[in-house]
Enzyme design. Structure first.
Site, mmCIF file in Angstrom:
data_model
loop_
_atom_site.group_PDB
_atom_site.id
_atom_site.type_symbol
_atom_site.label_atom_id
_atom_site.label_comp_id
_atom_site.label_asym_id
_atom_site.label_seq_id
_atom_site.Cartn_x
_atom_site.Cartn_y
_atom_site.Cartn_z
ATOM 1 N N HIS A 130 0.852 -1.187 0.000
ATOM 2 C CA HIS A 130 0.000 0.000 0.000
ATOM 3 C C HIS A 130 0.887 1.235 0.000
ATOM 4 C CE1 HIS A 130 -3.583 2.365 0.622
ATOM 5 N NE2 HIS A 130 -2.950 3.034 1.574
ATOM 6 N N LEU A 134 -9.904 -3.096 5.464
ATOM 7 C CA LEU A 134 -9.159 -2.545 4.325
ATOM 8 C C LEU A 134 -7.834 -1.923 4.773
ATOM 9 C CD1 LEU A 134 -9.307 -1.787 1.237
ATOM 10 C CD2 LEU A 134 -10.123 0.443 2.013
HETATM 11 C C1 GAR Z 1 1.417 0.794 -6.465
HETATM 12 O O1 GAR Z 1 1.826 2.083 -6.107
HETATM 13 C C2 GAR Z 1 0.734 0.116 -5.282
HETATM 14 O O2 GAR Z 1 1.287 0.451 -4.046
HETATM 15 C C3 GAR Z 1 -0.661 0.677 -5.406
HETATM 16 O O3 GAR Z 1 -0.933 0.649 -6.781
HETATM 17 C C4 GAR Z 1 0.299 0.830 -7.503
HETATM 18 C C5 GAR Z 1 0.419 -0.284 -8.515
HETATM 19 O O4 GAR Z 1 1.499 -0.073 -9.374
HETATM 20 N N1 GAR Z 1 -1.601 -0.117 -4.663
HETATM 21 C C6 GAR Z 1 -2.682 0.381 -4.078
HETATM 22 O O5 GAR Z 1 -2.988 1.559 -4.120
HETATM 23 C C7 GAR Z 1 -3.514 -0.635 -3.351
HETATM 24 N N2 GAR Z 1 -4.450 0.000 -2.481
HETATM 25 P P1 GAR Z 1 2.069 -1.271 -10.245
HETATM 26 O O6 GAR Z 1 0.886 -1.897 -10.994
HETATM 27 O O7 GAR Z 1 3.028 -0.612 -11.182
HETATM 28 O O8 GAR Z 1 2.724 -2.249 -9.322
#
Ligand code: GAR
Length: 199
Positions: free
Chosen positions: A110, A145
């Protein structure tokens, strides 16, 4: 026998790529599946290019029936038989029943220093709050969550003039270091090799 890791994604999959690329040599785990709720997720092609089996369960036909959507996810996971599940930019909220099925086996990354900024728009919220630092967290997934025991965090200073995008880019660099490190530790503990010296 290597542990089997399924990785769930919704988008570009940059964290998935760093996890997959880390699972080589004497790492106790190997990727067994990359699963997405989005057929257009850029990460699917990156996984396929690395020879990882991929699957898609589109959430949209289920129209909010999360249990039915999760039954399909479960069917894919049952085929892949993972020991560990990594959520890596998987942007669907999972029900308590699904989470319980994999209790103690499911990790999430996260983009905030939990317990701060659960949910979305974490970078903008940290800037708006005037925080001096921000970062990312890997935690075990529980029914609540973005909650659950924290396995690792990485911190990033917020610079004057940072926008949500510039900050997100620096946090993402840290995510790419943190998640593989935590997965390695977790895999060693899971495989009972916790006392092995670090690679
Ligand atoms: C990442 O920054 C991850 O931490 C975030 O989505 C992005 C995915 O990037 N996750 C969340 O926000 C989950 N709540 P990626 O597809 O390049 O790994």
């Amino acid at each position: 026998m290597n542990l089997r890791v399924a990785i769930l994604i919704s988008g570009g999959g940059s964290n998935m790529v760093t996890l997959v690329d880390s699972m080589t040599g004497d790492h106790p785990a190997r990727p067994c599946l990359v699963l997405s709720n989005n057929a257009d997720a850029g990460g699917l092609a990156k996984a396929a290019a690395r020879g990882i089996p991929t699957a898609v369960v589109d959430h949209r036909p289920f129209k909010g029936d999360r249990a039915a959507f999760e039954a399909e996810l479960l069917a894919e996971l049952d085929k892949a038989q993972p020991d560990i599940i990594c959520l890596a930019g998987f942007m669907r909220v999972l029900t308590g029943d699904f989470v319980q099925r994999f209790e103690g086996q499911m990790l999430n990354i996260h983009p905030s220093l939990l317990p701060k900024y659960k949910g979305l728009h974490t970078h903008a919220r940290a800037i708006e709050a005037g925080d001096a630092e921000h970062g990312c967290t890997v935690h075990l997934v529980t029914a609540a969550l973005d909650d659950g025991p924290i396995l690792g965090q990485a911190r990033v200073a917020i610079e004057p003039g940072d926008t949500p995008d510039t900050l997100a880019a620096r946090v993402l660099e840290q995510e790419h270091l943190l998640y593989p490190r935590v997965l390695l530790d977790f895999s060693r503990q899971t495989s009972g090799n916790a006392n092995m010296p670090p690679a």
